[in-house]
Design a protein around this motif. Structure first.
Motif, mmCIF file in Angstrom:
data_model
loop_
_atom_site.group_PDB
_atom_site.id
_atom_site.type_symbol
_atom_site.label_atom_id
_atom_site.label_comp_id
_atom_site.label_asym_id
_atom_site.label_seq_id
_atom_site.Cartn_x
_atom_site.Cartn_y
_atom_site.Cartn_z
ATOM 1 N N LYS A 131 83.950 75.423 19.762
ATOM 2 C CA LYS A 131 84.855 75.798 20.859
ATOM 3 C C LYS A 131 85.843 74.665 21.154
ATOM 4 O O LYS A 131 87.020 74.914 21.411
ATOM 5 N N SER A 132 85.350 73.434 21.121
ATOM 6 C CA SER A 132 86.226 72.287 21.380
ATOM 7 C C SER A 132 87.319 72.192 20.327
ATOM 8 O O SER A 132 88.479 71.901 20.637
ATOM 9 N N THR B 241 87.927 70.578 27.003
ATOM 10 C CA THR B 241 88.675 71.723 27.524
ATOM 11 C C THR B 241 90.164 71.465 27.357
ATOM 12 O O THR B 241 90.594 70.316 27.173
ATOM 13 N N ASN C 212 73.372 75.342 20.021
ATOM 14 C CA ASN C 212 74.258 75.305 21.196
ATOM 15 C C ASN C 212 75.297 74.198 21.064
ATOM 16 O O ASN C 212 76.449 74.362 21.458
ATOM 17 N N LYS C 213 74.870 73.071 20.512
ATOM 18 C CA LYS C 213 75.793 71.953 20.343
ATOM 19 C C LYS C 213 76.856 72.307 19.298
ATOM 20 O O LYS C 213 78.034 71.991 19.468
ATOM 21 N N LYS D 137 77.911 75.285 18.643
ATOM 22 C CA LYS D 137 78.791 76.258 19.304
ATOM 23 C C LYS D 137 79.820 75.553 20.194
ATOM 24 O O LYS D 137 81.011 75.885 20.181
ATOM 25 N N ASN D 138 79.374 74.570 20.956
ATOM 26 C CA ASN D 138 80.279 73.829 21.847
ATOM 27 C C ASN D 138 81.333 73.060 21.059
ATOM 28 O O ASN D 138 82.501 72.997 21.472
ATOM 29 N N ALA E 59 80.791 65.696 24.728
ATOM 30 C CA ALA E 59 80.803 66.885 25.592
ATOM 31 C C ALA E 59 81.922 67.822 25.154
ATOM 32 O O ALA E 59 82.831 67.441 24.422
ATOM 33 N N GLN E 60 81.849 69.073 25.618
ATOM 34 C CA GLN E 60 82.840 70.059 25.237
ATOM 35 C C GLN E 60 84.203 69.673 25.801
ATOM 36 O O GLN E 60 84.329 69.282 26.958
ATOM 37 N N HIS F 220 89.885 74.671 21.137
ATOM 38 C CA HIS F 220 90.708 74.228 22.263
ATOM 39 C C HIS F 220 91.771 73.241 21.805
ATOM 40 O O HIS F 220 92.930 73.307 22.248
#
Length: 117
Positions: A46-47, A5, A39-40, A42-43, A2-3, A50
């Motif tokens: 982003k991770s 944060t 989408n995966k 992209k996530n 999962a992404q 982070h």
């Protein structure tokens, strides 16, 4: 995975962050080979961002702690002000006056006048 944060990984040690980053990069590489599920991808990107943010913030916090109270600091750790404010005299420097100006003030004090009504 999962992404991730920033708040989830903020308190972790640098070694844990490196492991998380390595896993994310491996997962990203495997997804890029298959070119599936944008989408995966992209996530995960982003991770990774982070994790980099948290790493840079912890490094900066440690440097701020290290340089606290020092006379000279790196430019990015100094207070950001206007250029004029950085170059202005401190209050102590402003209060100091030369012997010549002190003598001039004593011999020629400021005149005060009374006005009649």
């Amino acid at each position: 995975m999962a992404q991730v944060t920033c708040c989830q990984i903020r308190g972790k040690s640098p070694n844990d962050l490196e492991i998380i980053l390595k896993n994310l990069h491996e997962e990203l590489n495997s997804l890029n080979i298959g070119r599936k599920d944008s989408n995966k991808i992209k996530n995960i990107r982003k991770s990774i961002a982070h994790v980099h943010i948290v790493q840079n913030q912890t490094i900066k916090e440690n440097l701020k702690e290290f340089y606290h109270g020092e006379q000279y600091k790196p430019n990015d750790l100094r207070r950001k002000q206007t250029r004029a404010m950085r170059r202005s005299l401190t209050p102590k420097e402003e209060s100091i006056s030369l012997a010549k100006t002190q003598k001039k003030k004593r011999t020629f004090p400021k005149r005060t006048f009374a006005v009649k009504d």
